[in-house]
Design a protein around this motif. Structure first.
Motif, mmCIF file in Angstrom:
data_model
loop_
_atom_site.group_PDB
_atom_site.id
_atom_site.type_symbol
_atom_site.label_atom_id
_atom_site.label_comp_id
_atom_site.label_asym_id
_atom_site.label_seq_id
_atom_site.Cartn_x
_atom_site.Cartn_y
_atom_site.Cartn_z
ATOM 1 N N ALA A 12 39.085 39.074 25.302
ATOM 2 C CA ALA A 12 40.171 40.131 25.509
ATOM 3 C C ALA A 12 40.116 41.054 24.191
ATOM 4 C CB ALA A 12 41.309 39.635 25.893
ATOM 5 N N VAL A 13 40.216 40.239 23.071
ATOM 6 C CA VAL A 13 40.335 41.011 21.707
ATOM 7 C C VAL A 13 39.064 41.716 21.451
ATOM 8 C CG1 VAL A 13 40.664 40.784 19.320
ATOM 9 C CG2 VAL A 13 42.240 39.346 20.982
ATOM 10 N N VAL A 33 42.014 49.196 29.531
ATOM 11 C CA VAL A 33 41.417 47.947 29.299
ATOM 12 C C VAL A 33 42.268 46.662 28.664
ATOM 13 C CG1 VAL A 33 39.648 46.893 27.546
ATOM 14 C CG2 VAL A 33 39.063 49.107 28.801
ATOM 15 N N VAL A 34 43.439 47.404 27.725
ATOM 16 C CA VAL A 34 44.452 46.495 27.370
ATOM 17 C C VAL A 34 45.147 45.979 28.491
ATOM 18 C CG1 VAL A 34 46.582 46.407 26.112
ATOM 19 C CG2 VAL A 34 44.705 47.759 25.297
ATOM 20 N N GLY A 35 45.381 46.651 29.370
ATOM 21 C CA GLY A 35 46.098 45.943 30.759
ATOM 22 C C GLY A 35 45.307 45.115 31.365
ATOM 23 N N LEU A 39 46.117 41.013 31.586
ATOM 24 C CA LEU A 39 46.165 40.436 33.060
ATOM 25 C C LEU A 39 45.289 38.853 32.824
ATOM 26 C CD1 LEU A 39 47.064 40.056 35.947
ATOM 27 C CD2 LEU A 39 45.143 41.610 36.445
ATOM 28 N N VAL A 40 43.994 39.013 32.502
ATOM 29 C CA VAL A 40 43.191 38.048 32.344
ATOM 30 C C VAL A 40 43.769 36.867 31.530
ATOM 31 C CG1 VAL A 40 40.842 37.146 31.593
ATOM 32 C CG2 VAL A 40 41.010 39.190 32.684
ATOM 33 N N VAL A 167 46.027 40.183 42.170
ATOM 34 C CA VAL A 167 45.212 41.537 41.541
ATOM 35 C C VAL A 167 44.098 41.514 42.637
ATOM 36 C CG1 VAL A 167 45.468 40.650 38.992
ATOM 37 C CG2 VAL A 167 43.790 39.698 40.600
ATOM 38 N N ASP A 168 44.186 43.052 42.737
ATOM 39 C CA ASP A 168 43.198 43.797 43.476
ATOM 40 C C ASP A 168 42.062 44.196 42.575
ATOM 41 O OD1 ASP A 168 41.672 45.609 45.512
ATOM 42 O OD2 ASP A 168 43.599 46.020 46.638
ATOM 43 N N VAL A 169 41.080 43.820 42.888
ATOM 44 C CA VAL A 169 39.885 44.371 41.870
ATOM 45 C C VAL A 169 38.976 45.233 42.722
ATOM 46 C CG1 VAL A 169 38.201 43.569 40.410
ATOM 47 C CG2 VAL A 169 40.215 42.350 40.568
#
Length: 230
Positions: A12-13, A33-35, A39-40, A167-169
């Motif tokens: 993520a980072v 992207v931060v969001g 979430l991940v 989560v809806d992806v």
């Protein structure tokens, strides 16, 4: 497990850092992207916690079929049962059982290294038979977080009486909706996996297990490959 969470946090980072270096994205893009990264990380932490729990979960599959996940500690072991097969992971072996032509054959492979978890590839057969497992869901979420065009929406619901984050992806080729309970148990999954439709829904969760959940199917043939697999 902690190692899995660490890897996902590093990932993520790195995603956020890449935005800073390129300078090509808008502020809105960076926020998206931060969001995703947050979430991940949240779902990975939940799933990691669940790996340290003792529980059993039954799932409803399409066509009236069912599947289950059982997990225990001291010693750590898990079992995944699905139509036509079963996967068990213990300190002695990783065992894949398949029923074909009225006969069940179980193949024993070496267990995961001490302190590690099974590779995602171990769960491929369960996925093919309709049971998508938490490690596979985490992999799909991570892939979605790295895809700039993916759209990820979050919601809350209740599954089998337990609060869950969903989560809806929406991403090319693999749209899906996944729900994870507060305890880190997979609550439901609906979507495309490797181009095939998959649908699972939790219908029973218990913090107790039947010890027989880790037994191999009665009368199954055994193929022991632990000494020949590197």
């Amino acid at each position: 497990m902690p190692a899995a969470s660490t890897k996902l946090r590093v990932l993520a980072v790195s995603v956020i850092a890449s935005l800073t270096v390129t300078g090509c994205q808008t502020l809105d893009d960076a926020g998206r992207v931060v969001g995703r990264a947050d979430l991940v990380n949240d779902l990975a932490a939940r799933l990691d916690r669940a790996l340290e729990l003792t529980y059993s979960a039954d799932y409803q599959l399409p066509g009236g079929q069912s599947a289950s996940i059982a997990q225990a500690q001291d010693p750590a072991r898990s079992a995944y049962s699905y139509p036509g097969g079963k996967l068990t992971v213990t300190g002695e072996a990783t065992t894949q059982c398949e029923a074909t032509g009225g006969r069940t054959v179980c193949t024993l492979a070496p267990p995961p290294a001490a302190g590690s978890k099974p590779s995602v590839a171990v769960f491929a057969e369960a996925k093919r038979r309709g049971l998508i497992t938490p490690p596979v869901v985490v992999g799909m979420l991570t892939a979605a977080a790295l895809e700039p065009e993916a759209i990820i929406k979050q919601d809350d619901t209740t599954v089998a009486g337990h609060h869950a984050t969903c989560v809806d992806v929406d991403r090319a080729g693999d749209d899906f909706v996944a729900c994870v309970t507060t305890d880190g148990v997979l609550g439901s999954f609906t979507g495309q996996v490797d181009g095939e439709p998959v649908e699972v829904t939790l219908n029973r969760y218990s913090e107790t297990i039947d010890s027989s959940a880790f037994d191999l199917p009665p009368g199954a043939g055994i193929v022991d490959r632990r000494s020949t697999t590197s």
